[in-house]
Design a protein around this motif. Structure first.
Motif, short mmCIF file in Angstrom:
data_model
loop_
_atom_site.label_atom_id
_atom_site.label_comp_id
_atom_site.label_asym_id
_atom_site.label_seq_id
_atom_site.Cartn_x
_atom_site.Cartn_y
_atom_site.Cartn_z
N GLU A 1 0.73 -1.16 -0.11
CA GLU A 1 0.00 0.14 -0.10
C GLU A 1 0.99 1.23 0.08
N ASP B 1 -6.68 -4.75 -5.59
CA ASP B 1 -7.35 -4.67 -4.31
C ASP B 1 -6.37 -3.82 -3.58
N TRP C 1 -7.99 0.09 -2.29
CA TRP C 1 -7.66 0.26 -0.84
C TRP C 1 -7.17 1.78 -0.78
N ASN D 1 -9.09 5.21 0.58
CA ASN D 1 -8.66 5.75 2.10
C ASN D 1 -7.92 7.08 1.75
#
Length: 105
Positions: free
Chosen positions: A21, A55, A59, A63
């Motif tokens: 991420e 995915d 995310w 966010n």
């Protein structure tokens, strides 16, 4: 934009995310600054930028970014880009007038 201010301490203290991420986020903000445009809402184009799975990208985008009609944005980055574009316009204007006048020292 060829460079932007980055504060590693603030980044590391403000984000509790995994390595994937973090890498996706950094690549997305780099692309955002380079193009000076909101990021595409097309997931294939986002995956090309990050080289991560959907995915992870989804995310990060949901966010940390805001989805608008023109694409994914971060308001602080939008402000940085607008400030820079304004400064470029001011510099160009004064450059055409002969640049900065010599100091009277």
């Amino acid at each position: 934009m060829n460079w932007y201010k980055f504060y590693p301490k603030d980044f590391l203290l403000g984000f509790v995310i995994g390595d994937a991420e973090e890498l996706a986020f950094r690549r997305l903000i780099d692309a955002y600054y380079i193009t000076e445009k909101p990021l595409s809402t097309n997931s294939v184009l986002i995956a090309d930028i990050t080289r991560m799975d959907d995915d992870v990208n989804d995310w990060v985008l949901t966010n940390y970014f805001t989805k608008t009609k023109s694409g994914w944005i971060i308001e602080a980055i939008q402000s940085d880009i607008k400030r820079r574009q304004h400064q470029i316009a001011v510099n160009r204007k004064f450059g055409k007038l002969g640049g900065r006048p010599p100091s009277k020292a």
